[in-house]
Structure formats: C-alpha cells, structure tokens
Write a protein that holds these residues in place. Structure first.
Motif, short mmCIF file in Angstrom:
data_model
loop_
_atom_site.label_atom_id
_atom_site.label_comp_id
_atom_site.label_asym_id
_atom_site.label_seq_id
_atom_site.Cartn_x
_atom_site.Cartn_y
_atom_site.Cartn_z
N ARG A 175 0.88 -1.17 0.00
CA ARG A 175 0.00 0.00 0.00
C ARG A 175 0.92 1.22 0.00
O ARG A 175 1.76 1.34 0.89
CB ARG A 175 -0.88 0.05 1.26
CG ARG A 175 -1.91 -1.06 1.37
CD ARG A 175 -3.04 -0.92 0.36
NE ARG A 175 -4.09 -1.92 0.56
CZ ARG A 175 -4.05 -3.16 0.08
NH1 ARG A 175 -3.01 -3.58 -0.61
NH2 ARG A 175 -5.03 -4.00 0.30
N ARG A 181 -2.74 10.27 0.60
CA ARG A 181 -3.71 9.68 -0.34
C ARG A 181 -3.21 8.36 -0.88
O ARG A 181 -2.05 8.25 -1.24
CB ARG A 181 -3.94 10.64 -1.52
CG ARG A 181 -5.30 11.28 -1.50
CD ARG A 181 -5.41 12.33 -2.58
NE ARG A 181 -5.05 11.84 -3.89
CZ ARG A 181 -5.02 12.60 -4.98
NH1 ARG A 181 -5.35 13.87 -4.90
NH2 ARG A 181 -4.70 12.10 -6.14
N LEU A 182 -4.10 7.36 -0.94
CA LEU A 182 -3.70 6.06 -1.48
C LEU A 182 -3.39 6.19 -2.97
O LEU A 182 -4.22 6.59 -3.77
CB LEU A 182 -4.82 5.03 -1.27
CG LEU A 182 -4.48 3.60 -1.72
CD1 LEU A 182 -3.39 2.99 -0.86
CD2 LEU A 182 -5.73 2.73 -1.68
N LEU A 183 -2.14 5.82 -3.31
CA LEU A 183 -1.68 5.99 -4.68
C LEU A 183 -1.64 4.65 -5.40
O LEU A 183 -1.98 4.55 -6.58
CB LEU A 183 -0.26 6.57 -4.62
CG LEU A 183 0.31 7.22 -5.85
CD1 LEU A 183 -0.46 8.50 -6.13
CD2 LEU A 183 1.78 7.54 -5.61
N TRP A 184 -1.21 3.63 -4.71
CA TRP A 184 -1.03 2.34 -5.35
C TRP A 184 -1.25 1.22 -4.35
O TRP A 184 -0.81 1.31 -3.20
CB TRP A 184 0.39 2.23 -5.93
CG TRP A 184 0.60 1.05 -6.81
CD1 TRP A 184 -0.06 0.76 -7.98
CD2 TRP A 184 1.52 -0.03 -6.60
NE1 TRP A 184 0.43 -0.42 -8.50
CE2 TRP A 184 1.39 -0.92 -7.69
CE3 TRP A 184 2.46 -0.33 -5.62
CZ2 TRP A 184 2.14 -2.09 -7.82
CZ3 TRP A 184 3.22 -1.50 -5.74
CH2 TRP A 184 3.05 -2.36 -6.83
N ALA A 185 -1.97 0.22 -4.77
CA ALA A 185 -2.19 -0.96 -3.94
C ALA A 185 -1.94 -2.17 -4.83
O ALA A 185 -2.24 -2.15 -6.02
CB ALA A 185 -3.61 -0.99 -3.40
N GLU B 90 -11.71 3.97 -4.20
CA GLU B 90 -10.32 4.44 -4.14
C GLU B 90 -9.34 3.26 -4.15
O GLU B 90 -8.34 3.26 -4.88
CB GLU B 90 -10.11 5.28 -2.88
CG GLU B 90 -8.74 5.94 -2.83
CD GLU B 90 -8.43 6.58 -1.48
OE1 GLU B 90 -8.76 5.97 -0.44
OE2 GLU B 90 -7.86 7.67 -1.47
N LEU B 91 -9.66 2.23 -3.36
CA LEU B 91 -8.79 1.06 -3.32
C LEU B 91 -8.75 0.37 -4.69
O LEU B 91 -7.68 0.00 -5.18
CB LEU B 91 -9.30 0.08 -2.25
CG LEU B 91 -8.50 -1.23 -2.13
CD1 LEU B 91 -7.07 -0.97 -1.67
CD2 LEU B 91 -9.20 -2.20 -1.18
N ALA B 93 -9.30 1.66 -7.61
CA ALA B 93 -8.56 2.49 -8.58
C ALA B 93 -7.06 2.36 -8.37
O ALA B 93 -6.29 2.36 -9.33
CB ALA B 93 -8.99 3.95 -8.45
N ALA B 94 -6.65 2.23 -7.09
CA ALA B 94 -5.22 2.11 -6.78
C ALA B 94 -4.69 0.72 -7.13
O ALA B 94 -3.49 0.54 -7.30
CB ALA B 94 -4.97 2.40 -5.30
N PHE B 95 -5.59 -0.25 -7.26
CA PHE B 95 -5.19 -1.63 -7.51
C PHE B 95 -4.95 -1.89 -9.00
O PHE B 95 -5.55 -2.79 -9.58
CB PHE B 95 -6.27 -2.59 -6.97
CG PHE B 95 -5.73 -3.63 -6.03
CD1 PHE B 95 -5.20 -4.82 -6.54
CD2 PHE B 95 -5.74 -3.43 -4.68
CE1 PHE B 95 -4.69 -5.78 -5.68
CE2 PHE B 95 -5.24 -4.39 -3.80
CZ PHE B 95 -4.71 -5.57 -4.31
N ARG B 96 -4.15 -1.07 -9.63
CA ARG B 96 -3.81 -1.22 -11.05
C ARG B 96 -2.30 -1.32 -11.13
O ARG B 96 -1.60 -0.41 -10.69
CB ARG B 96 -4.27 -0.03 -11.88
CG ARG B 96 -5.72 0.44 -11.68
CD ARG B 96 -6.73 -0.48 -12.31
NE ARG B 96 -7.63 -1.00 -11.29
CZ ARG B 96 -8.59 -1.90 -11.51
NH1 ARG B 96 -8.77 -2.38 -12.72
NH2 ARG B 96 -9.34 -2.34 -10.52
N HIS B 132 -11.23 11.94 -6.54
CA HIS B 132 -10.06 12.49 -7.22
C HIS B 132 -9.49 11.51 -8.24
O HIS B 132 -8.57 11.82 -8.95
CB HIS B 132 -8.99 12.91 -6.21
CG HIS B 132 -8.65 11.82 -5.25
ND1 HIS B 132 -7.89 10.75 -5.64
CD2 HIS B 132 -8.99 11.62 -3.95
CE1 HIS B 132 -7.76 9.93 -4.60
NE2 HIS B 132 -8.42 10.43 -3.58
#
Lengths: 287, 232
Positions: A175, A181-185, B90-91, B93-96, B132
């Motif tokens: 994470r 702000r969450l950027l990548w998971a 949000e999660l 979208a970040a899971f890419r 966002h």
C-alpha cells in the motif's frame, strides 16, 4: 486443512509458542548528517547499525533472532526517516518462512519518509518453504519531496535443495500513500488452489523468484527510461512502468540466486543514476 | 425476492444487457489488457492458448480482483453501507499494476459513468462525482446493478462474461481466429466464470491479490511495443 494429513491432526499453530516481534527506528537528518533519534526492539526482532552516527548516510540492519518464521508469528518493522535523513535499511539474512500448521504468519513493514528524507528499504530475499503460510504487508507513507526505493522479493522453495513448493499461502501486498492519499495498492497472491496452476504462461511459467521494486523521487519520466534501459540489460525478466507518481519495477527469475545477481546489477546501475545516497546494494547482501 | 422485485426483473436485466453490451460506448474494444504483446511474443497462438491465458488471469489474476470489487460494491449498496463505497472505489482504482491498466480502467469507467448518468441516472452515481480518481468499471457497475436489484448471482457472472468476451474478441483480431473459434473460446470460459463468481462472493478485500505476474509484464511490455492496434 493444510498440514493436518501428517499425523499431527490436532496440532495448530495457536497451541504453540509463537513469536511476536517488533522494531521501530526513527532517523532524522540535516546538512551535518543522519542520526538515530528513537529505537524500539522487541524479541525476536533486533536492530543493528554497522555505521556510526553523524555520517551522511546510515545503514540499518533488521535481524530476526529466531532464525525463521513459523505459522502464527507476528513481526512488525517500522522505519521513519525525517528531515534530510539518508538511510538504507536491509535485513541480516534471507528470511525463511517455514511450513505452517494452519495459521499464516503476519509480517508488516511500515516505511515513512517525510520532508526531504532519502530512504532505501532493501531487504534480502524471503524464502517460502513448502506449505508455508504468510501474509506480508509493506506500507509506504510518502511525502512530496522525499526519495524512496523499496523492494520485496520472494523465492518459492530452495531450488538448489530440489525443494518444490506444492501448497501454502502467500499474500504479499503493498500500500503506497503519497501525502496521505492512497496511490497504489497491489498484492501477489498464491493460495493452496493456485499452486497447481503457477506454471501457466499467464502466471509464473517456470519462475520461482519474483520481486517488486518501487521508486519515488524526482525526474520520474527520465528515470523510467533509465530503468527500461537497465531492464533490457539484465539476465532475468524485468520491466518498469509508472502508476500514479511512482515507478514500479517487476522482476522474475528461475532461481533465487539468479534474481539476486540481477537485482545487484540493477541497483548498481540505478544508484549511479541517483547519485550519492542510500540506494546502493547494501553491504549485508555480501556477508 | 418480493413479487414486486420479481416483476421488475425483466427490465433490470435489459438494462444490465445494455451496460455490458459491446455497443455500450465505453471504448472497451480498444483495450487488450496486454494480450496484444502476449500474441506478439508468441505466448498466445491459438484458441487453446488464448483460453488458457484468459482463464488463468480470470481465476488467479486480475479477473478475480475485479470480481471481488464488483461484489463488494454491490453489497455495500444492497446492504445499506453506501458510505463505504468511496473508500472501496479508491482502493480499486489504486489496484492497477501498470500504466496501461490505469488507462484502460479510468477511460472505460469514465465513459461508462457519463453514459449511465445521461441514460439511466441514479443517485448512487453521485457518490463517484467528487472522487479524485476515476472509479473502476467493476465498482460503478456493481453499485448500479445493486440499485436495479439484479440478483448478484446473475449480475456478477454477466459482468465477468463481458470482461472476458471483450478480451476474446481482442484475441480473435490479433491471433487471428475465426468467429466460431471466438465463440468456442467464450463458451469454454463459461464454467470458469461461474466458478469464480461463486468463490468471489465469499472473498473479502483482505484477500485481494493476483498470481498473474506475466499478465502484468505483458502489459508493461505493451507500453513500448512498436506496432499497436490496442491502447493496452
């Protein structure tokens, strides 16, 4: 249930004494150098600092004194770099995750970089034994202005010992937050029903060593080009991409030793691009 | 299901068909999820290797994650936990994992959201208005399907079917394969779709994860592929 077919049907990880280890270290830095401002260690996790305070760049070593990880273990590593701290953190040796009875081990690594800190998290490999169960989470809390490299790499079975991993559970997740702000998971997941399929082309084919390296810092577009160039020079599968505002590098090799050699080459080349700082191959990797 | 909900089901299913149809204007046909490189590199050369690749990524890779996102979005609406939707979006979208996975996901979901707003407006869509980042298709359609009260056991496999059918069509163009081979591939993926749907309903976001390492590498390699028909 995994592990229940071996005459230990009643044994569970919860019945055995399991490790609950933790460490926390806070670094701060300014023009005169990097200092340790806070440390906390709880057995079996210990910290060592082969360098001395006040250097431009510090190296810290995380040690798991128990010699390996078993089902139900819980290990937390927390690293904070503030100000103009420049620090590389690695591990003393390859981490071995042994066969579990039923419960997964939980490993959490939290890396925070503030202000203009430069932080490298470059642990040695994690070796997954047959029927090991582990959930690892690497959390990065970044602020605009920092420069960070973080790496995690897994080796499925000790290839040189002829060991094949046929079952178990590995959830290796990331994470990454930037300015809150969450950027990548991301998560690499193999569970008991996945192992039989791992050889398939879309999954791991014949790779048994995989790694993910993350870079956050200035000049991302140019550094992506540099990393693509480096990737094409390596003797293993390697590719780099940008997601959000971070570079993600994926590596895969047939055996752990191959991946280690190529990772060294990658870090040697990339740290030359990044200049002086904590991003070179840690000395511990050669011990 | 109440008698009233049952009476509304045919219309709800028509809507789901519209949203998942290849004619729905979200541009899905221009994304190959890395298949274009996998074909170029010789990993996929036939109907069999296409089905093998897609089935592996569906069941043990990115498809499984999308199934969990769809299910969670659906349940957060159907069980009155709509407040959890932005965090899930949000999660997701970040899971890419790659820049082109971000592109294919953001473009398709933005186009989908814009069309839904104009043609099938619903208050749940407003949840995504102030984000966002672009929400992913699975979250938008999971939430919207729940508002239509389409049972999850129909909506989820239908969504996954449209996801892989689009990739089969990309494979048909790239390999190339005949139209009948394309349909045989889609038929061969029916069982995996249903099996994954059944598993995904009990999986949680703590179990998100993929073993589709090569699919990610294929997507990254596609960024620098010399001749390209597809945007991913």
């Amino acid at each position: 249930m995994p592990g229940s077919s071996t005459g230990q049907a009643s044994a569970r990880d919860i019945d055995l004494e399991r490790a609950v280890g933790a460490s926390r270290v806070v670094f701060a830095g300014d023009a005169s150098g990097t200092r340790i401002v806070d440390t906390y260690q709880k057995f079996p996790i210990a910290l060592a600092f082969p360098g001395v305070d006040g250097r431009r760049s510090l190296e810290a070593v995380v040690i798991n004194c128990s010699g390996g990880i078993a089902g139900g273990d819980r290990l937390d590593v927390d690293v904070v770099a503030r100000g103009a701290a420049s620090v590389a953190v690695t591990t003393q040796a390859a981490e071995k995750v042994y066969r579990a009875l039923d419960r997964p081990a939980q490993i959490t690594t939290r890396l925070s970089a503030h202000e203009t800190a430069r932080l490298a998290w470059l642990p040695q490999e994690t070796i997954i034994f047959d029927r090991a169960r582990v959930k690892r989470r690497t959390e990065l809390d970044l602020r605009s202005g920092v420069e960070v490299i973080a790496l995690e790499w897994l080796v499925l079975g000790r290839i040189d010992s002829g060991e094949e991993v046929r079952g178990g559970y590995v959830l290796d997740s990331w994470r990454v937050k930037l300015d809150g702000r969450l950027l990548w998971a991301d998560a690499f997941l193999i569970s008991d029903d996945t192992f039989a399929h791992l050889h398939r082309d879309a999954l791991l084919s014949n790779w048994r060593a995989v790694g993910t390296l993350i870079y956050f810092g200035p000049s991302l577009a140019r550094r992506l080009d540099v990393l693509r160039e480096i990737a094409s020079s390596l003797g293993c599968k390697c590719a780099a991409t940008i997601v959000g505002a971070i570079i993600i590098v994926r590596l895969a090799a047939i055996a752990g030793a191959d991946l280690k050699r190529e990772l060294r080459s990658l870090l040697d080349q990339f740290s030359r691009e990044l200049g002086t700082g904590p991003f070179a191959v840690p000395k511990m990797w050669s011990c | 299901m109440t008698a009233e909900q049952f009476a509304q089901l045919p219309q709800a299913l028509l809507r789901l068909q519209s949203w998942l149809s290849p004619s729905f204007p979200n541009g899905a046909y221009s994304y190959s999820h890395g298949l274009e490189w996998a074909v170029e590199a010789g990993h996929i050369t036939s109907r069999c290797s296409l089905v093998d690749w897609l089935e592996a990524d569906l069941c043990y890779g990115s498809g499984r994650n999308e199934a969990i996102f769809f299910k969670d979005a659906y349940r957060s609406v159907s069980e009155g936990r709509e407040a959890e939707l932005p965090q899930l979006a949000e999660l997701a979208a970040a899971f890419r994992g790659t820049s082109e996975f971000v592109l294919e996901s953001a473009q398709q979901s933005s186009a989908c959201l814009a069309t839904l707003r104009q043609v099938w407006p619903d208050r749940i869509l407003d949840v995504f208005a102030h984000m966002h980042c672009a929400p992913v298709l699975a979250v938008v359609l999971g939430a919207r399907s729940a508002r239509e009260r389409i049972p999850l056991c129909l909506a989820l496999p239908a969504f996954l079917h449209s996801y892989v059918a689009n990739l089969v069509m990309a494979g048909v163009r790239l390999i190339p394969l005949g139209q009948t081979d394309g349909q045989l591939a889609i038929a061969a993926l029916e069982h995996p779709i249903l099996a994954l749907s059944a598993k995904a309903v009990s999986a949680t976001i703590d179990e998100l994860g993929s073993a589709g390492f090569m699919v990610e590498l294929a997507s990254i390699a596609h960024e620098t592929q010399y001749t390209r028909l597809f945007r991913s």
